[in-house]
Design an enzyme around this catalytic site. Structure first.
Site, short mmCIF file in Angstrom:
data_model
loop_
_atom_site.label_atom_id
_atom_site.label_comp_id
_atom_site.label_asym_id
_atom_site.label_seq_id
_atom_site.Cartn_x
_atom_site.Cartn_y
_atom_site.Cartn_z
N LYS A 11 29.79 16.83 -9.02
CA LYS A 11 28.83 16.71 -9.83
C LYS A 11 28.00 15.37 -9.69
O LYS A 11 28.25 14.47 -9.27
CB LYS A 11 29.62 16.41 -11.19
CG LYS A 11 29.05 16.56 -12.76
CD LYS A 11 29.93 16.41 -13.78
CE LYS A 11 29.51 16.60 -15.08
NZ LYS A 11 30.45 16.34 -16.20
O1 G3P Z 1 30.11 16.90 -20.41
C1 G3P Z 1 29.45 15.71 -21.02
C2 G3P Z 1 30.38 15.52 -22.08
O2 G3P Z 1 31.52 14.81 -21.55
C3 G3P Z 1 29.52 14.26 -22.77
O3 G3P Z 1 29.91 14.26 -23.90
O4 G3P Z 1 30.37 13.91 -26.51
O5 G3P Z 1 30.15 11.95 -24.70
O6 G3P Z 1 28.20 13.53 -25.34
P1 G3P Z 1 29.52 13.34 -25.04
#
Ligand code: G3P
Length: 214
Positions: A83
């Site tokens: 990634k």
């Molecule tokens: O896959 C990316 C994710 O983990 C981010 O999620 O909720 O932190 O915006 P969030």
């Protein structure tokens, strides 16, 4: 739509994998840090539970550092995916890794232009963040629909991973928009098979069955 689990928690992954619902896993530095375990150990354990792709993110910001990390991580398991952040250095690393047959996931995508760049650099997966766009008042799902159109227009091989999913509606809309993959927090996924009317229905069936003369 394939389901990836957006977590580094091994118990959550095992629970969903048992149901045949874990097509892959995505992690990021925040999720790894939350577990408080060694990066390599966690990734190798996840890769042994799930046969599909498991994303492990580099932390370097310069292409040279990203590539050094990537070649090391790529040896940890056959199903590991590198990634990379959506930056110029990330694109450079993506291009080189792709040429060397290593799978990549370009993350932190917030625009069609960024998705297009990652697809052109050969990314195996591109990760647009819908929740974080919604947070700033921009409709995240519109980006998914537009990226799907762009990929189909030109036949790019990249698959869209809808990331930053915050609720059931995001999962449903991602599937309707034709996203290849939704990466779903391990804590959210069980709510996808639940509905209050299902619980009420089961309760009623059992109550009626109980009233029957045996
Ligand atoms: O896959 C990316 C994710 O983990 C981010 O999620 O909720 O932190 O915006 P969030």
């Amino acid at each position: 739509m394939k389901f990836f689990l957006d977590t580094a928690n091994v118990d959550e992954i095992k629970r969903i994998a048992k149901l045949g619902l874990a097509d892959g896993v995505t992690t990021n530095p925040s999720l790894i840090a939350k577990e408080g375990r060694d990066f390599k150990t966690v990734i190798q354990e996840i890769c042994s539970i799930v046969s599909g792709p498991v994303s492990a993110e580099v932390i370097g910001t310069k292409a040279e550092d990203m590539l050094k990390e990537a070649y090391e991580i790529a040896q940890w398991a056959p199903n590991v995916v590198i990634k990379l952040p959506m930056t110029e250095d990330g694109l450079y690393a993506c291009h080189e890794l792709t040429q060397n047959g290593i799978k990549t996931n370009v993350t932190l995508i917030f625009s069609v232009a960024q998705g297009l760049m990652a697809a052109k650099a050969g990314a195996t997966y591109i990760s647009p963040f819908v929740g974080r766009l919604d947070d700033i008042g921009v409709e995240g799902m519109k980006l998914i629909r537009e990226l799907r159109t762009v990929i189909d227009n030109y036949g790019y091989k990249s698959e869209i991973i809808v990331a930053s999913i915050r609720g059931i509606a995001h999962v449903e809309q991602a599937a309707i928009a034709g996203a290849h993959i939704g990466t779903i927090p391990g804590s959210l996924l069980p709510s996808l098979w639940k509905h209050p009317l299902t619980d009420i229905g089961i309760e009623k069936f059992l109550a009626d069955w109980g009233k029957m003369k045996q």
